[in-house]
Design a protein around this motif. Sequence first.
Motif, mmCIF file in Angstrom:
data_model
loop_
_atom_site.group_PDB
_atom_site.id
_atom_site.type_symbol
_atom_site.label_atom_id
_atom_site.label_comp_id
_atom_site.label_asym_id
_atom_site.label_seq_id
_atom_site.Cartn_x
_atom_site.Cartn_y
_atom_site.Cartn_z
ATOM 1 N N UNK A 102 37.290 28.798 -39.692
ATOM 2 C CA UNK A 102 38.753 28.723 -39.741
ATOM 3 C C UNK A 102 39.225 27.278 -39.794
ATOM 4 N N UNK A 103 38.520 26.386 -39.127
ATOM 5 C CA UNK A 103 38.860 24.964 -39.205
ATOM 6 C C UNK A 103 38.588 24.449 -40.609
ATOM 7 N N UNK A 104 37.446 24.813 -41.151
ATOM 8 C CA UNK A 104 37.086 24.399 -42.507
ATOM 9 C C UNK A 104 38.120 24.903 -43.514
ATOM 10 N N UNK A 105 38.498 26.158 -43.401
ATOM 11 C CA UNK A 105 39.480 26.730 -44.330
ATOM 12 C C UNK A 105 40.851 26.076 -44.171
ATOM 13 N N UNK A 106 41.223 25.755 -42.943
ATOM 14 C CA UNK A 106 42.511 25.084 -42.710
ATOM 15 C C UNK A 106 42.513 23.699 -43.355
ATOM 16 N N UNK A 107 41.406 22.991 -43.263
ATOM 17 C CA UNK A 107 41.307 21.666 -43.885
ATOM 18 C C UNK A 107 41.336 21.803 -45.402
ATOM 19 N N UNK A 108 40.675 22.820 -45.937
ATOM 20 C CA UNK A 108 40.717 23.055 -47.387
ATOM 21 C C UNK A 108 42.139 23.359 -47.864
ATOM 22 N N UNK A 109 42.861 24.132 -47.104
ATOM 23 C CA UNK A 109 44.246 24.444 -47.464
ATOM 24 C C UNK A 109 45.105 23.180 -47.404
ATOM 25 N N UNK A 110 44.929 22.400 -46.365
ATOM 26 C CA UNK A 110 45.662 21.145 -46.196
ATOM 27 C C UNK A 110 45.352 20.193 -47.353
ATOM 28 N N UNK A 111 44.098 20.158 -47.768
ATOM 29 C CA UNK A 111 43.670 19.263 -48.852
ATOM 30 C C UNK A 111 44.362 19.593 -50.180
ATOM 31 N N UNK A 112 44.792 20.832 -50.348
ATOM 32 C CA UNK A 112 45.496 21.195 -51.584
ATOM 33 C C UNK A 112 46.837 20.478 -51.694
ATOM 34 N N UNK A 113 47.375 20.029 -50.565
ATOM 35 C CA UNK A 113 48.699 19.400 -50.546
ATOM 36 C C UNK A 113 48.688 17.921 -50.179
ATOM 37 N N UNK A 114 47.534 17.405 -49.778
ATOM 38 C CA UNK A 114 47.468 16.023 -49.320
ATOM 39 C C UNK A 114 46.266 15.327 -49.956
ATOM 40 N N UNK A 115 46.496 14.388 -50.874
ATOM 41 C CA UNK A 115 45.384 13.724 -51.572
ATOM 42 C C UNK A 115 44.403 13.005 -50.637
ATOM 43 N N UNK A 116 44.873 12.439 -49.553
ATOM 44 C CA UNK A 116 43.972 11.747 -48.624
ATOM 45 C C UNK A 116 43.036 12.747 -47.937
ATOM 46 N N UNK A 117 43.566 13.897 -47.588
ATOM 47 C CA UNK A 117 42.733 14.941 -46.980
ATOM 48 C C UNK A 117 41.763 15.487 -48.028
ATOM 49 N N UNK A 118 42.235 15.636 -49.262
ATOM 50 C CA UNK A 118 41.371 16.113 -50.349
ATOM 51 C C UNK A 118 40.197 15.165 -50.556
ATOM 52 N N UNK A 119 40.444 13.873 -50.481
ATOM 53 C CA UNK A 119 39.370 12.896 -50.647
ATOM 54 C C UNK A 119 38.361 13.004 -49.503
ATOM 55 N N UNK A 120 38.837 13.169 -48.288
ATOM 56 C CA UNK A 120 37.930 13.312 -47.135
ATOM 57 C C UNK A 120 37.110 14.607 -47.270
ATOM 58 N N UNK A 121 37.748 15.679 -47.695
ATOM 59 C CA UNK A 121 37.047 16.948 -47.896
ATOM 60 C C UNK A 121 35.982 16.792 -48.982
#
Length: 186
Positions: A102-121
């Motif tokens: 659930x943490x992994x999926x939440x980060x993946x969802x967040x990454x769809x809207x935030x380029x910095x999070x997408x880069x970390x993912x």
Amino acid sequence: MGAIRTPRGKWIEAGLRALSAGGPDAVRVEALAQALGVSKGGFYGYFANRDALLTEMLETWEREVTDETIGRVEAEGGDARERLARLTVLASSGAGLLTDVTTDLAIRDWARRDPAVAERLRRADNRRMAYLRSLYGEFCADEADVEARCMVTFSVWIGNHLVAADHGPRSRTDVLQTIRARLLAP
């Protein structure tokens, strides 16, 4: 005698729980303090602001799902198949807060809207895939086969929790064991 401070890690864990439950908008200092049963004043002893907490949450998650997970698998030794089997069990068990899907999926969802999070993912996923390649590469000579096995393995870890289908007379556990056996075959 001074008050006992809530450890920094507890704020990060509470933040990750909130993220898992409601996405990044659910990570609010006041709500975290309430969940921890403390005042929000202690938060500012560790973090300059909410963004600093979010950054540390991501750093903690990334470290746990890459270096710490790999370290746990490697510490017990064994050949590549044994390490892959251990990694698969660890990754699919969600044994800890940060390896929980659930943490992994939440980060993946967040990454769809935030380029910095997408880069970390992307960095974490690339690290995970590199480790899988190193393990499969120990007993698979064909690079295309190695890449396919890595992609299937990683996809099953993430996607297994999203699939609601029944498997006829087989249990989900039976199907996952069959997948593992085929992926670990020569």
